[in-house]
Design an enzyme around this catalytic site. Structure first.
Site, short mmCIF file in Angstrom:
data_model
loop_
_atom_site.label_atom_id
_atom_site.label_comp_id
_atom_site.label_asym_id
_atom_site.label_seq_id
_atom_site.Cartn_x
_atom_site.Cartn_y
_atom_site.Cartn_z
CB CYS A 454 -0.92 0.01 1.21
SG CYS A 454 -0.08 -0.24 2.79
CG HIS A 827 -3.70 0.46 4.94
ND1 HIS A 827 -3.30 -0.36 3.91
CD2 HIS A 827 -4.75 1.16 4.45
CE1 HIS A 827 -4.08 -0.17 2.86
NE2 HIS A 827 -4.96 0.76 3.16
#
Length: 996
Positions: A454, A827
């Site tokens: 990510c 994330h």
């Protein structure tokens, strides 16, 4: 006597009068009488019991039978013979079409009087055969319950041997066809009692004959896995499973999941129907069996079954949390389904619209069950927030609903997620990406996460949304001797033109991978961005060196030579310059060094240092050049920043230095900086402030991006161990160091240094401070005096005469957000919008584009939220508030685009000219063909997947619309009773909806 009794019963006398007469007849029956009289009375009482049209008549028949069975056993045994019972069971009793429903009750009543008779064994043998035959005829739940009651009271009548096993299997078949046709609560309770009696008989048989359990379960699985049934088997089958000993669970599940004869469709049908059993109110251990089978399927890696079943059933399971009677089991199943479904956010996101309503309902219920469930549900939700961060717009209503509930710590969350995952090998689920049937409604394309990538996806999307950079990359010619840039061009082209909802950046990842990064581990997106830009820059520089050699051999035209002599694309787009000056505090000598940068790394000031109003630096609106070259005479010292500044008195002129500004963050009462002494400019600035002040206001106790830039540009004192070696003094001296921006980049990249090393824990910790982000930013850029005069004359940028600085305005383009508390985990996702030189909305009536530098500052440009495969519409409000709602979600890397002005006019004009001449970038032939082929392939894949999924979905058991439970709870707040969503109450309709 039988005539008298019949006359009394059939008379029109009141029941109390009849009762007195009947009592005399019954008392007389206790006396000795002849066989013929007994037979007549037994026939009459049998008739009354079996065909009496009132409960009173049946009660009299029962009472007389009991008296004759007790006081005249020989006559009763002669009457209650095998032939008579066979006739009753096979032919029934009463007129054709109106056969009695009480035959089994009658037989149960009479059996107690013949147990010791010589004919008892013959009767038992007959009943063993007849009850098996009856069960094979699929009697109604009521009749089946009567059979079970008879056999429970008289276990001698239960079939034996092979017949017993067949009887169990057929009884399960009967239960599978049970249906409650009434919606009245009394009738439903009667139905549940009937089911319990039947399953209770199975439990009794299994206790005495354990060898019958596994064949019975095999029959049960055959029923629920059948794909041929027109009607779904009854949820009453859940009552059977509750009596299976739990010690058999592991073996049963292992045999099922390893049985090659069971197809995936059959298994999916079975588990889907078992999950429907969570609505059965009397079941025990049902949740344990469902979870065990789900775990068993995970153990043999049947992930496609688990995914389909979870996505199709999780909402129905969730809706059952409304009902206290089944809440505990439903919550257990829901917890496992969510905590195990870790490869994708799909399952959790299906529940998001319904969570606030359920939480409100549970709070309203105010019971111990509701309170406990709320706490467990909140824990589950926070686990999902942790696992699937990056959806602030979707999560805000849910977070608001559970904000008053306890929040689990991170260790607890990690324990739950680690304990319930389908597999510890993430690559085993690599092929099960979230299903996206079509491209996002935004028209943008997502990037597939290839295993903690990510960080790369967020950077790529931010670079892609930098439209000037994207167009330049897409316009590169074929064979440009830049392999990494070529891969980026292909990636951008697919993001622009692919029909897929998301594409895989695998090829670009392998080419741009920093060699020190650990595969599969989370990385720092800022570190990746620096490495990527440096690689692209060096790659192009290598091409220039090749050009030099070619030039020496005179093999290159002047046009190509001009092209290669320009800056690299990275320098054009992201390159800025900074002057670092160090002044010796003893001799006042200043040494300076200019260096280039592609991003500014902004540290956080110490917690005890307040940037705004600090004594060491000026407030935001006054920050500017901190010093200039040492003056040669005293007259030049008048405006020197070396002299201690003070707040201007009322009679003094305000310090004309240019500040780092953010429109919308100016405190009330502060005046805007004058721009070249132009009153119109002041008015325009004030107008801009009034436009943005409310939407981009920063809380007084929070940091802002200008605060961090001011801290970055403020003087740093070099003393003690950090003394400066002055060449003029030839020794270490106290000194002061300051940085000045001398050239603003086209795209300004700001990295907020949130990760610092904690010597106590020996780990990098994250600074979670909320930093307010201005949508428009003003930077002071040091310029030559002639440039300053030209700027003021042309009025393109804000500049202060004689100060040597001008203001360069930047618009916010992208914000990369890090969710988590460590650089090694968490994330990344990003907010982005396309900033251009013209306003995309509301063009002037004359059709002439309005320059960005003249436009009113606005929020009209659409924001997007990029989170791996998912792309959605967003807003600047969401960008501004994300950390307020989610404290671990903090802005990390910011992209700003410079508005057209003095410094950037040549680049802006070149880009505008290229856009005018060529419109959208034209791709070279190979790239266009590759995209076209992939789009065709995608359509073929979609058709194939649709066919395969149709087979799966058609196999799933049909069930009532799950959302009716939630809608009913919303609309009906006045219900009361035993099983409603609130406090266990509910009308008959709600109870029927629960069970069936």
């Amino acid at each position: 006597m039988d005539k008298i009794l019949e006359a009394v019963v059939m008379s029109s006398y009141p029941n109390n009068v009849k009762q007195g007469l009947v009592r005399r007849v019954i008392e007389a029956a206790k006396q000795p009488m002849d066989s013929e009289q007994c037979w007549s009375m037994l026939e009459l009482s049998t008739k009354l019991y079996l065909t009496g049209d009132t409960k009173y008549k049946r009660e009299i028949g029962k009472e007389v039978l009991e008296v004759y069975g007790h006081y005249h056993p020989e006559e009763f045994e002669e009457f209650f013979n095998v032939r008579f019972l066979l006739s009753l069971l096979q032919e029934g009793y009463g007129p054709l079409g109106k056969r009695s429903h009480y035959v089994l009750d009658y037989i149960q009543l009479g059996l107690q009087f013949v147990l010791e008779s010589p004919s008892a064994n013959s009767i038992f043998s007959l009943l063993r055969i007849e009850v098996l035959r009856k069960v094979c005829e699929r009697p109604s739940p009521k009749q089946c319950a009567k059979i079970s009651k008879l056999l429970t009271q008289h276990p001698q009548c239960i079939p034996t041997g092979k017949h017993q096993l067949l009887f169990c299997q057929q009884l399960i078949r009967c239960i599978g066809q049970f249906q409650c046709v009434s919606e009245g609560e009394e009738e439903i309770m009667e139905f549940l009692e009937q089911v319990n009696k039947v399953s209770g008989l199975l439990q009794r048989i299994w206790r005495t004959q354990t060898s019958a359990i596994l064949p019975s379960l095999k029959e049960l699985f055959a029923i629920i896995s059948s794909t041929e049934e027109q009607e779904a088997p009854s949820n009453a089958l859940a009552s059977v499973v509750q009596f299976v000993p739990l010690e058999l669970m592991d073996g049963v599940i292992r045999n099922l999941t390893n049985d090659d004869s069971i197809t995936d469709v059959q298994m999916m049908m079975a588990i889907g129907r078992m999950i429907d059993w969570v609505s059965w109110p009397l079941g025990k251990n049902i949740d344990k069996w469902i979870i065990a089978l789900l775990k068993g399927l995970a153990a043999v890696k049947k992930f496609s079954i688990l995914i389909e079943v979870t996505l199709s059933k999780i909402e129905k399971v969730f809706s059952k949390l409304l009902y206290p009677i089944v809440r505990e089991g439903a919550l257990s199943v829901l917890q496992y389904m969510l905590l195990s479904f870790q490869h994708s956010h799909e399952a959790f996101h299906l529940l998001l619209p319904h969570i606030p309503r359920l939480v409100a309902s549970l709070k309203k219920e105010d019971s111990n069950s509701a309170t406990s469930s709320l706490e467990q549900l909140a824990e589950l939700i926070h686990c999902m927030f942790f696992r699937f961060s990056g959806f602030p717009d979707l999560y805000e209503p849910v977070l608001e609903a559970v904000k008053a509930l306890p929040i689990p710590n991170e260790d607890r969350i990690k324990h739950l997620l680690g304990q319930n995952a389908w597999t510890s090998q993430k690559n085993e689920l690599a092929s099960f990406y979230p299903r996206l049937a079509s491209k996002s409604e935004t028209g943008k394309i997502g990037l597939i996460n290839l295993g903690n990538t990510c960080y790369m996806n967020s950077i790529i999307q931010s670079l892609f949304m930098a439209s000037d950079f994207r167009h330049s990359v897409l316009n590169l010619t074929e064979g440009n001797s830049q392999p990494l840039m070529t891969k980026l061009q292909w990636l951008f082209a697919f993001l622009e033109h692919s029909q897929r909802p998301a594409i895989s950046p695998e090829s670009f990842l392998s080419a741009s991978w920093p060699p020190w990064f650990t595969p599969g581990a989370q990385q720092d997106c800022s570190e990746y961005l620096k490495y990527l830009l440096d690689r692209l820059h060096e790659e192009e520089k290598t091409g220039k060196r090749i050009y030099q050699k070619l030039k020496e051999s005179s093999l290159m035209s002047q046009a190509v030579e001009h092209h290669y002599l320009n800056k690299t694309l990275i320098e054009k787009m992201f390159g800025g310059k900074m002057m670092t000056k160090i002044r010796c505090l003893k001799c006042l000598n200043v040494s300076s060094r200019e260096e280039v940068f592609t991003d500014l790394s902004l540290a956080f000031p110490p917690s005890d240092r307040n940037v705004r109003g600090s004594t060491s630096i000026l407030p935001v609106e006054q920050i500017g050049p901190q010093f200039i070259e040492p003056p040669e005479n005293a007259n030049q010292l008048m405006g020197s920043p070396w002299i201690q500044r003070k707040a201007p008195m009322a009679s003094d002129h305000a310090d004309p230095s240019v500040s780092v500004e953010t429109l919308g963050f100016q405190e009330p009462g502060e005046a805007a900086n004058p721009i070249c002494g132009n009153d119109d400019g002041v008015d325009a600035a004030k107008g801009s402030l009034s436009t943005f002040g409310e939407q981009a206001y920063a809380p007084k106790d929070s940091r802002s991006v200008p605060d961090l830039i001011n801290y970055f540009l403020s003087p740093e004192r070099l003393t003690a161990e950090n003394k400066y070696h002055c060449e003029k003094c030839a020794s270490l001296q106290d000194a002061e160091k300051v940085a000045e921006l001398t050239e603003g980049p086209h795209y300004l990249i700001l990295t907020l240094l949130r990760f610092s090393f904690d010597p106590r824990t020996m780990k990098r910790k994250k600074i979670l401070d909320n930093v307010s982000i201005p949508v428009v930013l003003k930077l002071p850029i040091l310029v030559a005096p002639k440039e300053t005069e030209e700027v003021c004359r042309r009025g393109k940028d804000g500049a202060v005469p004689g100060s040597g600085f001008m203001t360069v305005v930047y618009d916010l383009c992208s914000v990369v957000v890090h969710s988590g508390i460590s650089s090694e985990s968490g994330h990344y996702y990003c907010y982005s919008r396309e900033c251009t030189d013209t306003v995309p909305h509301g063009q002037p009536r004359d059709g002439v584009p309005k320059p960005a530098s003249d436009k009113q500052l606005d929020f009209e440009i659409q924001w997007y939220l990029f989170n791996d495969t998912r792309v959605s519409f967003s807003s600047f409000e969401s960008v501004s508030n994300v950390t307020s709602f989610f404290p671990k979600d903090t802005a990390y890397v910011l992209f700003y685009r410079q508005r057209p002005g003095q410094q950037s006019c040549l680049l802006h004009e070149a880009l505008a000219e290229a856009s005018r001449l060529h419109g959208e970038p034209s791709l070279h032939k190979d790239l266009m063909e590759a995209i076209s082929k992939d789009n065709i392939l995608f359509l073929q894949e979609q058709e194939k997947e649709a066919r395969n999924r149709a087979a799966y979905i058609s196999a799933l058991p049909k069930s009532p619309l799950w959302w009716r439970d939630l809608d009913r709870d919303k609309d009906d707040d006045s219900s009361s009773g035993g099983c409603s969503p609130a406090a266990g109450g509910g009308g008959s309709g709600s109870f029927h909806g629960l069970v069936f």
